[in-house]
Design a protein around this motif. Sequence first.
Motif, PDB file in Angstrom:
ATOM      1  N   ARG A 101     -11.145  13.179   0.756  1.00 21.28           N
ATOM      2  CA  ARG A 101     -11.075  11.913   1.303  1.00 21.28           C
ATOM      3  C   ARG A 101     -11.487  11.074   0.067  1.00 21.28           C
ATOM      4  O   ARG A 101     -12.516  11.035  -0.376  1.00 21.28           O
ATOM      5  CB  ARG A 101     -12.428  11.649   2.576  1.00 21.28           C
ATOM      6  CG  ARG A 101     -12.079  12.476   3.749  1.00 21.28           C
ATOM      7  CD  ARG A 101     -10.969  11.788   4.724  1.00 21.28           C
ATOM      8  NE  ARG A 101     -11.474  10.273   4.859  1.00 21.28           N
ATOM      9  CZ  ARG A 101     -10.845   9.390   5.165  1.00 21.28           C
ATOM     10  NH1 ARG A 101      -9.698   9.696   5.423  1.00 21.28           N
ATOM     11  NH2 ARG A 101     -11.317   8.303   5.408  1.00 21.28           N
ATOM     12  N   TYR A 156       1.267   5.217   0.072  1.00 17.13           N
ATOM     13  CA  TYR A 156       0.505   6.649   0.430  1.00 17.13           C
ATOM     14  C   TYR A 156       1.367   7.910  -0.030  1.00 17.13           C
ATOM     15  O   TYR A 156       2.696   7.531   0.269  1.00 17.13           O
ATOM     16  CB  TYR A 156      -0.028   6.704   1.818  1.00 17.13           C
ATOM     17  CG  TYR A 156      -1.001   5.743   2.298  1.00 17.13           C
ATOM     18  CD1 TYR A 156      -2.235   5.978   2.235  1.00 17.13           C
ATOM     19  CD2 TYR A 156      -0.480   4.141   2.462  1.00 17.13           C
ATOM     20  CE1 TYR A 156      -3.230   5.127   2.461  1.00 17.13           C
ATOM     21  CE2 TYR A 156      -1.770   3.207   2.744  1.00 17.13           C
ATOM     22  CZ  TYR A 156      -2.907   3.815   2.745  1.00 17.13           C
ATOM     23  OH  TYR A 156      -3.999   2.620   3.033  1.00 17.13           O
ATOM     24  N   SER A 185       0.885  -1.178  -0.004  1.00 10.86           N
ATOM     25  CA  SER A 185       0.033  -0.252  -0.021  1.00 10.86           C
ATOM     26  C   SER A 185       0.954   1.247   0.059  1.00 10.86           C
ATOM     27  O   SER A 185       1.739   1.430   0.866  1.00 10.86           O
ATOM     28  CB  SER A 185      -0.911  -0.093   1.223  1.00 10.86           C
ATOM     29  OG  SER A 185      -1.732  -1.100   1.282  1.00 10.86           O
ATOM     30  N   GLU A 224     -10.548   4.141  -0.626  1.00 12.10           N
ATOM     31  CA  GLU A 224      -9.378   3.313  -0.069  1.00 12.10           C
ATOM     32  C   GLU A 224     -10.065   2.004   0.379  1.00 12.10           C
ATOM     33  O   GLU A 224     -11.344   2.236   0.814  1.00 12.10           O
ATOM     34  CB  GLU A 224      -8.482   4.185   0.685  1.00 12.10           C
ATOM     35  CG  GLU A 224      -8.815   4.539   2.115  1.00 12.10           C
ATOM     36  CD  GLU A 224      -7.944   5.146   2.681  1.00 12.10           C
ATOM     37  OE1 GLU A 224      -7.171   4.571   3.562  1.00 12.10           O
ATOM     38  OE2 GLU A 224      -7.623   6.456   2.347  1.00 12.10           O
ATOM     39  N   PHE A 225      -9.348   1.075   0.499  1.00 12.42           N
ATOM     40  CA  PHE A 225      -9.680  -0.104   1.175  1.00 12.42           C
ATOM     41  C   PHE A 225      -9.418  -0.260   2.347  1.00 12.42           C
ATOM     42  O   PHE A 225      -8.300   0.153   2.717  1.00 12.42           O
ATOM     43  CB  PHE A 225      -8.951  -1.527   0.358  1.00 12.42           C
ATOM     44  CG  PHE A 225      -9.218  -1.832  -1.099  1.00 12.42           C
ATOM     45  CD1 PHE A 225     -10.463  -1.700  -1.588  1.00 12.42           C
ATOM     46  CD2 PHE A 225      -8.240  -1.524  -2.065  1.00 12.42           C
ATOM     47  CE1 PHE A 225     -10.917  -1.889  -2.850  1.00 12.42           C
ATOM     48  CE2 PHE A 225      -8.458  -1.889  -3.328  1.00 12.42           C
ATOM     49  CZ  PHE A 225      -9.864  -1.916  -3.753  1.00 12.42           C
ATOM     50  N   THR A 226     -10.326  -0.601   3.326  1.00 11.75           N
ATOM     51  CA  THR A 226     -10.223  -0.679   4.496  1.00 11.75           C
ATOM     52  C   THR A 226      -9.270  -1.987   5.217  1.00 11.75           C
ATOM     53  O   THR A 226      -8.784  -2.010   6.331  1.00 11.75           O
ATOM     54  CB  THR A 226     -11.353  -0.669   5.517  1.00 11.75           C
ATOM     55  OG1 THR A 226     -12.440  -1.520   5.111  1.00 11.75           O
ATOM     56  CG2 THR A 226     -12.055   0.722   5.108  1.00 11.75           C
ATOM     57  N   ASP A 227      -9.414  -3.232   4.557  1.00 14.18           N
ATOM     58  CA  ASP A 227      -8.838  -4.391   4.593  1.00 14.18           C
ATOM     59  C   ASP A 227      -8.051  -4.747   3.505  1.00 14.18           C
ATOM     60  O   ASP A 227      -8.224  -4.844   2.272  1.00 14.18           O
ATOM     61  CB  ASP A 227     -10.243  -5.289   4.734  1.00 14.18           C
ATOM     62  CG  ASP A 227      -9.826  -6.882   5.134  1.00 14.18           C
ATOM     63  OD1 ASP A 227      -8.767  -6.860   5.605  1.00 14.18           O
ATOM     64  OD2 ASP A 227     -10.347  -7.723   5.275  1.00 14.18           O
ATOM     65  N   TYR A 265      -2.117   0.346  -4.678  1.00 10.60           N
ATOM     66  CA  TYR A 265      -2.263  -0.949  -3.991  1.00 10.60           C
ATOM     67  C   TYR A 265      -1.464  -2.084  -4.962  1.00 10.60           C
ATOM     68  O   TYR A 265      -1.858  -1.837  -6.189  1.00 10.60           O
ATOM     69  CB  TYR A 265      -3.481  -1.370  -3.605  1.00 10.60           C
ATOM     70  CG  TYR A 265      -4.245  -0.733  -2.600  1.00 10.60           C
ATOM     71  CD1 TYR A 265      -3.878  -0.471  -1.253  1.00 10.60           C
ATOM     72  CD2 TYR A 265      -5.435   0.263  -2.842  1.00 10.60           C
ATOM     73  CE1 TYR A 265      -4.506   0.249  -0.104  1.00 10.60           C
ATOM     74  CE2 TYR A 265      -6.094   1.018  -2.067  1.00 10.60           C
ATOM     75  CZ  TYR A 265      -5.661   0.936  -0.556  1.00 10.60           C
ATOM     76  OH  TYR A 265      -6.273   1.697   0.082  1.00 10.60           O
TER      77      TYR A 265
END
Length: 92
Positions: free
Chosen positions: A58, A8, A6, A61-64, A21
């Motif tokens: 915002r 950022y 990931s 994005e993936f939380t998991d 990702y």
Amino acid sequence: PQIVVSVYGPDFFGNDVVRGYGAVHVPFTPGRHTRTIAMFVPESTSRLQKFTSWFTGRRPEFTDPKVVAQGEGREVTRVRSQGFVTISFNVV
């Protein structure tokens, strides 16, 4: 086993947002291995969502992180290609 990456970075307003990702399988054979990971970033589905995410800073994005490693459920996610990452493995 897999490695999930990931990435950022800051956006125009200085907010820390996802840049991409990617996932790659870890090689089993001993030696030095180089793999190139194709990176992708989730996108909003409508123009209103795109404007709202840009305005608020915002982005989607993936939380998991399991979502990136597994194929299940990703076929309904809209993504955009976002470059490549090269990773080297030294397997003993």
